[in-house]
Design an enzyme around this catalytic site. Structure first.
Site, mmCIF file in Angstrom:
data_model
loop_
_atom_site.group_PDB
_atom_site.id
_atom_site.type_symbol
_atom_site.label_atom_id
_atom_site.label_comp_id
_atom_site.label_asym_id
_atom_site.label_seq_id
_atom_site.Cartn_x
_atom_site.Cartn_y
_atom_site.Cartn_z
ATOM 1 N N ASP A 370 0.854 -1.186 0.000
ATOM 2 C CA ASP A 370 0.000 0.000 0.000
ATOM 3 C C ASP A 370 0.888 1.233 0.000
ATOM 4 O OD1 ASP A 370 0.904 0.355 2.590
ATOM 5 O OD2 ASP A 370 -1.066 0.291 3.530
ATOM 6 N N ASP A 525 -4.990 -6.886 8.804
ATOM 7 C CA ASP A 525 -3.574 -6.835 9.163
ATOM 8 C C ASP A 525 -3.394 -6.105 10.486
ATOM 9 O OD1 ASP A 525 -2.463 -3.837 8.710
ATOM 10 O OD2 ASP A 525 -3.981 -4.270 7.195
#
Length: 695
Positions: A370, A525
């Site tokens: 990301d 996560d």
């Protein structure tokens, strides 16, 4: 890379080392001759400015400063104090007690007095020689700087300020990060608002002392500062609550005992959050996966525990190992790597570009990338473009790549700003998917959904699905209570298809897994299980049966430990005495592990050293606080020794290093304990999923 030259600019505090009745007043500072005469009267109270102030912000700040100096050397940083009487003064400048503050002054008075003290020019002059500057200033003290100030593009500034002041900090030439702080933040960080700035700097400094490379990382990207201090907050119970009662996973909705009274998100230790009375999400058959964020979490495989020595000549990247290299199978389903981590140093980025992300972290499983939106949250727009990020994911070999989003949190979630960030995130997601399909990139694209309400999140997810995404990530919810996430998911659920995968950024809450899975979350996560190994005092060592234990504090006397240095300076004990107690504690614990010493004798050896570790107050040991520490730690250490959980664990770390895994002492023990914790979390997670699949 050389360490940056660091400058900290903090404010004076009302609490001072000495408070004579005739201390200086504002009128004394208005007349130079009168000031000199009055200073002569108070000469007996003169001391360096760094030692004068005893307010909580200053005390916590200086503890952090000492930690950095102990690790990186005395020249690593300077501290200047913005005094409402003397102006900007260096910590070593001798001053006498005074009773003057900018607090309470009207705006015009602050401006005039700040000009008379020459604060603006003094600050600009001090900044000329600094690379990384931290400002720990209240509203009026920050106003006295008369921003903007002259800075350079190669400089980095970090402001810790109130929410109101944060909005008034203008754009500067230097890379700038502003952390707005409020009463709500004080509760979340679990420290009083008055001293919060100093406390957060101390947390940052202690993290840098453990990982010195963080200093350069923050200089390169100041947004990392938030991530560093966030990692040093003991997570709330609901984020890491392990339960021993798997059989009590609700199969029908049941009211929560906690939420019934408080309306909050604090279920009991062994209590799962209730599943809403709605049908399961259409993607229920896709299962659920756990990703762990990567932040250079590796250890020396040949560390000498008996002598506390690293392998001579080792290269931290080439020679150290990750958790997935220690265990036969990884304790996670994938790894999340943010761009801000890849870009933390030019050398690291070059290595990854040369060999690819998989070879760099030596992991063959799924790797998700990301952009690290927290790093540019203050910017009007993200600093990347879509083609740049698409190429970045492809060239580095990511399996999944997340579109460019912009966080809608805190001061950026107000009307007028939130709508722009929402549209920008959606525009980027549409462009990301279209260009991904047109150019034929090989990684799987993930579109990001941002929002500020259940309805806006649902609309964002709906639009991502319409665009063509079958993998979507929910951003901006890491700090949200589980009940808030559940309300969002209840709105999102009807739009999900059987093929829609949904990722939840930054949330690992075992007690919420059943409801999250029911409502459509397929992956998440979090590094919390890992970091709890060295954060807090009651839950450092986790077990797969839900029990948590404290780790035994045996800090080294030799080395850079600021705690031991303060103990010696306060006369708690001399170095030789502390060294002897430290070694006795280590020997006793190791003998106990081999059944060569009884529990009571071992406990006594541990506590003999441990009770002296209570930090002095105002330079003096406090026997009452030492006694309280002994009582508290005796209970926790006794539980640990009675149960010997490391001997019951079948993981390779506990089998290989034995009792060393429960000793709170340095990276190579603490991170190994974090690896063990992640295994315990993952084992609980898998067992829970197996239970849910049989329903």
């Amino acid at each position: 890379m050389p360490d940056p030259r660091v400058l900290v600019i903090t404010s004076c505090t009302g609490e001072k080392r000495s408070k004579p009745e005739n201390q200086l007043t504002l009128e004394d500072f208005r007349d130079v001759k009168r000031l000199r005469d009055r200073e002569a009267e108070l000469a007996v109270f003169a001391c360096p400015a760094g030692e004068l102030y005893t307010g909580q912000q200053h005390l916590r700040l200086m503890e952090g400063v000492q930690a950095l100096r102990d690790t990186l050397g005395p020249e690593v940083l300077d501290v200047d104090i913005l005094s409402a009487g003397y102006g900007l003064i260096a910590e070593h400048q001798k001053v006498v007690p005074y009773e003057v503050t900018f607090n309470g002054m009207k705006a015009g008075e602050v401006d005039l007095w700040g000009q008379q003290l020459g604060i603006h020019d003094a600050v600009e002059q001090r900044l000329e020689l600094a690379d990384l500057v931290f400002f720990l200033l209240g509203d009026n003290y920050l106003r006295s700087l008369q921003l903007p100030i002259q800075t350079r593009p190669d400089q980095t500034l970090v402001f810790l300020a109130s929410g109101g002041s944060a909005k008034k900090i203008p754009d500067l030439a230097a890379k700038t990060f502003v952390l707005p702080l409020s009463n709500q933040d004080a509760k979340r960080y679990r420290y009083g608002l008055v001293g919060l700035k100093g406390f957060l700097f101390k947390q940052f400094a202690e993290a840098v002392a453990a990982e010195p490379e963080l200093l350069n990382k923050v200089q390169d990207n100041p947004g990392i500062f938030r991530q560093v201090i966030e990692g040093d907050i003991e997570p709330p119970p609901q984020q890491l609550a392990f339960t021993t009662l798997l059989d009590q996973v609700p199969t029908t909705p049941k009211p929560s005992k906690a939420s019934g009274k408080t309306g909050g998100d604090r279920p009991g230790k062994d209590e799962f959050l209730p599943i809403p009375d709605v049908p399961p999400a259409a993607n229920i058959d896709l299962g659920m996966q756990y990703y762990i964020p990567e932040w250079d979490d590796h250890v020396d495989p040949n560390y000498d525990f008996l002598n506390d020595r690293l392998t001579p000549g080792r290269d931290p990247h080439h020679d150290e190992v990750y958790a997935h290299q220690i265990y036969n199978t990884p304790n996670y389903d994938g790894i999340l790597v943010s761009k801000v981590v890849v870009d933390s140093s030019k050398k690291k980025r070059a290595r990854i570009e040369a060999i690819g992300i998989h070879d760099f972290i030596r992991y063959s499983g799924p790797v998700m990338g990301d952009c690290g939106a927290f790093g540019y949250v203050k910017e009007e727009k993200p600093p990347y473009n879509t083609v740049e990020i698409l190429d970045y994911y492809e060239n580095l070999g990511f399996d999944y790549g997340v579109s460019i989003d912009h966080l809608i949190v805190g001061p950026f979630a107000i009307p007028g700003i939130r709508e722009k960030r929402y549209e920008l995130t959606m525009k980027n997601a549409r462009e990301f998917f279209e260009k991904h399909q047109t150019a034929g990139y090989s990684f799987t694209p993930i579109g990001v959904a941002q929002g500020w309400s259940p309805e806006t999140y649902a609309e964002s997810v709906k639009e991502n699905i319409r665009v063509g995404y079958d993998y979507i990530a929910l951003g901006g919810l890491a700090r949200a209570q589980s009940k808030e996430i559940i309300e969002i998911m209840k709105e999102v659920r009807p739009h999900l298809t059987p093929n829609t995968r949904l990722h939840l950024f930054g949330v690992a809450r075992i007690n919420a897994i059943p409801v999250f899975r029911h409502l459509g979350i397929t992956s998440f996560d979090s590094a919390s299980p890992l970091r709890r190994a060295w954060l807090g005092s009651g839950a450092n060592y986790h077990t797969s049966s839900s029990r948590m234990y404290t780790a035994v504090r045996i800090p080294p006397v030799d080395g850079h430990g600021v705690r031991v240095k303060r103990l010696i300076e306060a006369g708690v004990a001399d170095r030789d005495t502390l060294k002897g107690l430290e070694q006795n504690a280590l020997k006793a614990l190791r003998a106990f592990d081999q059944a060569g010493l009884g529990l009571e004798e071992t406990l006594e050896a541990l506590l003999a050293y441990d009770e002296l570790l209570e930090l002095p107050k105002d330079g003096k040991a406090d026997p009452a606080e030492q006694a309280k520490r002994r009582v508290k730690h005796e209970r926790m250490y006794r539980e640990l020794l009675e149960d010997r959980p490391w001997q019951q664990c079948d993981c390779v770390i506990c089998n290989e290093v034995g009792v060393e895994v429960v000793i709170f002492r340095g990276n190579d023990r603490n991170r190994r304990r974090g690896f063990h914790n992640t295994r315990a979390f993952y084992k609980r997670f898998q067992e829970l999923l197996a239970k849910l699949s049989k329903r």
